[in-house]
Design a protein around this motif. Structure first.
Motif, PDB file in Angstrom:
ATOM      1  N   LEU A  79      15.357 -32.141   0.280  1.00 13.40           N
ATOM      2  CA  LEU A  79      16.188 -32.346  -0.901  1.00 13.40           C
ATOM      3  C   LEU A  79      15.526 -32.140  -2.325  1.00 13.40           C
ATOM      4  O   LEU A  79      16.122 -31.752  -3.268  1.00 13.40           O
ATOM      5  CB  LEU A  79      16.628 -33.878  -0.820  1.00 13.40           C
ATOM      6  CG  LEU A  79      17.531 -34.559  -1.602  1.00 13.40           C
ATOM      7  CD1 LEU A  79      18.778 -33.856  -1.641  1.00 13.40           C
ATOM      8  CD2 LEU A  79      17.465 -35.833  -1.448  1.00 13.40           C
ATOM      9  N   TYR A  80      14.031 -32.484  -2.375  1.00 14.53           N
ATOM     10  CA  TYR A  80      13.164 -32.189  -3.384  1.00 14.53           C
ATOM     11  C   TYR A  80      13.173 -30.763  -3.967  1.00 14.53           C
ATOM     12  O   TYR A  80      13.320 -30.369  -4.919  1.00 14.53           O
ATOM     13  CB  TYR A  80      11.893 -32.780  -3.073  1.00 14.53           C
ATOM     14  CG  TYR A  80      10.990 -32.396  -4.005  1.00 14.53           C
ATOM     15  CD1 TYR A  80      10.788 -33.230  -5.291  1.00 14.53           C
ATOM     16  CD2 TYR A  80       9.860 -31.444  -4.023  1.00 14.53           C
ATOM     17  CE1 TYR A  80       9.635 -33.180  -6.239  1.00 14.53           C
ATOM     18  CE2 TYR A  80       8.988 -31.121  -5.002  1.00 14.53           C
ATOM     19  CZ  TYR A  80       8.670 -32.109  -5.986  1.00 14.53           C
ATOM     20  OH  TYR A  80       7.969 -31.949  -7.058  1.00 14.53           O
ATOM     21  N   LEU A  81      13.266 -29.972  -2.867  1.00 13.60           N
ATOM     22  CA  LEU A  81      13.177 -28.453  -3.032  1.00 13.60           C
ATOM     23  C   LEU A  81      14.327 -27.838  -3.334  1.00 13.60           C
ATOM     24  O   LEU A  81      14.549 -26.880  -4.228  1.00 13.60           O
ATOM     25  CB  LEU A  81      12.269 -27.746  -1.927  1.00 13.60           C
ATOM     26  CG  LEU A  81      11.041 -28.105  -1.708  1.00 13.60           C
ATOM     27  CD1 LEU A  81      10.524 -27.182  -0.383  1.00 13.60           C
ATOM     28  CD2 LEU A  81      10.178 -27.572  -2.695  1.00 13.60           C
ATOM     29  N   THR A  82      15.525 -28.101  -2.751  1.00 14.33           N
ATOM     30  CA  THR A  82      16.690 -27.361  -2.942  1.00 14.33           C
ATOM     31  C   THR A  82      17.864 -28.350  -3.742  1.00 14.33           C
ATOM     32  O   THR A  82      18.918 -27.724  -3.952  1.00 14.33           O
ATOM     33  CB  THR A  82      17.462 -27.376  -1.524  1.00 14.33           C
ATOM     34  OG1 THR A  82      17.491 -28.655  -0.862  1.00 14.33           O
ATOM     35  CG2 THR A  82      16.358 -26.422  -0.665  1.00 14.33           C
ATOM     36  N   LYS A  83      17.633 -29.389  -3.794  1.00 13.49           N
ATOM     37  CA  LYS A  83      18.521 -30.643  -4.737  1.00 13.49           C
ATOM     38  C   LYS A  83      19.914 -30.731  -3.828  1.00 13.49           C
ATOM     39  O   LYS A  83      20.928 -30.919  -4.331  1.00 13.49           O
ATOM     40  CB  LYS A  83      18.910 -30.172  -5.956  1.00 13.49           C
ATOM     41  CG  LYS A  83      17.444 -29.866  -7.000  1.00 13.49           C
ATOM     42  CD  LYS A  83      16.943 -31.281  -7.143  1.00 13.49           C
ATOM     43  CE  LYS A  83      15.574 -30.964  -8.028  1.00 13.49           C
ATOM     44  NZ  LYS A  83      14.610 -32.044  -7.614  1.00 13.49           N
TER      45      LYS A  83
END
Lengths: 112, 497
Positions: free
Chosen positions: B363-367
């Motif tokens: 989630l942090y890398l791809t939102k």
């Protein structure tokens, strides 16, 4: 003209179906998930129903056969289950109140 | 008297209040939060086992000089045994759970501080306050005190969802509050009935009063009290019919916060479960009821999890389903089953936190958390993917990891109790849990990467990698040496029966 209108309407129906399908793509993953969920639901409920043998064997046979009949005739169950288990407040409240009612009824009047 | 017992609750509360005051002073908040988060798992190691009476008001029977001064009618009655003050009981079982709570709280706070650009004193306040509340739930021997701290924990959960800034977070928080407005008052009314019948809210006193026939165990009021408290237990622990909202709560929080939220739920479930077991297990239908709801949680949790396309919801429903295993432990009601259930509780705390923090990196890398939009992430974080895979295997119960040990114990306990059906269902649900995890893992890491997926060109925060590594080591250690925790749990389980 009536027949012509019917044909046109049927085409419209097909186009709207296509749009629907486009919105909700059915992938291999979703189909296998639904099948697995369906099988798990039916098998676990039937296995759980066998536990009635601790009360009565004949009752167990009746319950298992009846449950199997109900579950199989109502297939597919998962779309219905997902609809009922949605996060809409009305449905959640309905099941919460229903559970409270059943629980209190069984505990209070079931032991008198 | 061991003051450290009370400090386990007081320190996080004091820290929470301080952090709220220091909101926007980022460095101060960071330093205080990290220091207290390190202290949290250390206090249970340093504290001695024993009882803590608030205000020093011990039962009369423990104070012979005072007992001589009171009238004989009181000194010779059960009032001399009753606990006049709120009592905290700290034993091996509390030590184990508070230690693991401290570990997960530390990593949730640590990863949250390092991943968010703006440090929120309010979020830190909520995390520490929630941790204090569930610690108090574990320690307290007072059912009303437990209710108060549960309400605090519930409000902090709502607050944590509100700070997440995800879509529909306000709606979910509002729904949780409304359902709480049905569940929590029922629990309180049940406690009120017990107080009315026994005259005390101390659990040891209630158990004594019932076991010594000071009150009629099958009185209508006590039955109603059981019904209401049991319903309240379903609410506090997110068992059906509250499983849908609980899974939504997890999915709406930030992954680091969700890792902590699931610990709150597991500990609340266990604390109230033990309480209900101690008070009401003499009722003939008690175990049947617990078994029914545990099985329902497992079946509904897993069937809903497998149909989800959002990985946060998937883990949320899996976490709810795993609660069913702990419920089976209480429902079967043997020493082995309760040990297995409580061990499963510890494993769930660790593994679910690992998965939330692990998938949180995606989630942090791809939102995005939609598995339909994800794919090919293994090329960005290969080592992390393997660690998450092992975490998933632990949840599914693959040997030699911790989930395997606890699930095997549950299966054995079910067979020993004459319920092979439950053993079969437990194995079936384990298999499908594995399938859900493989589906999520494949969609995120192994599937070809969609062309429109944008991945941030920066590394995963070290805090997440450290957290995942430590949690994974715990999974392996508990898998290889389960006796590290099962010994103390089985002693407690023996005492419970």
């Amino acid at each position: 003209m009536e027949l012509y209108d019917k044909i046109v309407n049927s085409f419209k129906g097909i186009t709207s179906i296509k749009e629907k399908v486009k919105d909700d793509l059915t992938t291999n993953e979703s189909v296998s998930s639904a099948l697995a969920a369906e099988l798990v639901l039916i098998s676990t409920l039937l296995i759980a129903a066998i536990m009635f043998r601790h009360i009565n064997i004949i009752l167990t046979i009746v319950v298992v056969l009846g449950l199997a009949l109900i579950l199989i005739t109502n297939m597919p169950l998962i779309p219905k289950l997902i609809k009922e288990q949605s996060d809409s407040l009305e449905k959640m409240m309905f099941y919460v109140i229903l559970t409270l009612g059943i629980l209190i009824t069984i505990i209070y009047w079931g032991t008198i | 008297m061991n003051e450290l017992i009370a400090l386990m609750v007081i320190i996080p509360i004091a820290c929470a209040l301080l952090l709220n005051l220091f909101h926007k002073k980022d460095n101060t908040v960071k330093i205080i939060a990290i220091v207290v988060a390190i202290v949290l798992p250390l206090i249970p190691i340093l504290a001695n086992f024993g009882l803590h009476y608030f205000g020093g008001h011990a039962p009369l029977i423990t104070n012979p000089s005072l007992l001589e001064k009171v009238p004989e009618t009181i000194a010779n009655s059960s009032l001399a045994i009753f606990h006049p003050a709120v009592t905290y009981s700290y034993e091996a079982i509390q030590k184990v759970f508070i230690f693991f709570l401290g570990i997960v709280a530390f990593f949730a706070i640590f990863t949250s501080l390092s991943q968010n650009k703006k440090i929120s004193g309010v979020l830190m306040f909520l995390m520490f306050m929630g941790t204090a509340a569930v610690t108090a739930l574990l320690l307290s021997d007072d059912i009303f005190h437990m209710y108060i701290f549960f309400e605090i924990a519930a409000l902090t959960q709502v607050g944590i969802i509100l700070t997440s800034k995800t879509d529909n977070n306000y709606e979910t928080a509002f729904k949780y509050l409304i359902l709480g407005a049905i569940g929590a008052p029922m629990l309180l009314v049940g406690i009120g009935f017990v107080l009315g019948i026994v005259g005390s809210v101390n659990i040891t006193d209630i158990v004594y009063a019932i076991s010594q026939n000071l009150v009629y165990p099958f009185s209508h009021s006590l039955l109603i009290a059981f019904g209401l408290i049991f319903f309240g237990w379903l609410y506090v622990s997110g068992l059906p019919p509250f499983h849908t909202i609980k899974a939504n709560v997890y999915s709406q929080a930030l992954p680091n916060a969700a890792a902590l939220l699931q610990v709150f739920t597991v500990i609340t479930f266990i604390a109230f479960g033990i309480t209900i077991f101690r008070i009401f297990s003499y009722l003939p239908f008690f175990k049947t009821l617990v078994l029914i709801f545990a099985l329902l949680a497992m079946i509904l949790g897993i069937t809903m999890a497998i149909m989800q396309t959002d990985f946060r919801k998937m883990i949320g429903f899996l976490a709810v389903g795993e609660l069913g295993y702990i419920g089976l432990g209480f429902g079967l009601g043997t020493e082995l089953s309760i040990t297995a259930g409580l061990f499963q509780g510890i494993n769930e705390i660790i593994v679910t936190a690992l998965l939330f923090i692990g998938f949180g990196t995606v989630l942090y890398l791809t939102k995005t958390s939609d598995t339909r939009k994800l794919g090919g992430m293994i090329e960005h974080t290969p080592k992390l993917a393997i660690m998450i895979l092992i975490g998933g295997l632990a949840m599914a119960g693959v040997p030699p990891l911790n989930g395997f040990q606890s699930k095997l114990m549950i299966v054995q306990a079910a067979l020993d109790s004459g319920f092979p059906e439950i053993a079969i269902i437990a194995v079936l649900i384990s298999i499908v849990t594995f399938m859900v995890f493989v589906k999520a893992f494949h969609s995120i890491y192994l599937k070809p990467k969609p062309n429109n997926l944008k991945v941030l060109n920066k590394p995963v925060p070290n805090s997440s990698i450290i957290a995942i590594t430590v949690l994974l080591i715990l999974c392996i250690v508990l898998g290889l040496f389960p006796q590290l925790v099962t010994d103390s749990i089985s002693q407690f389980a023996m005492g419970l029966i």
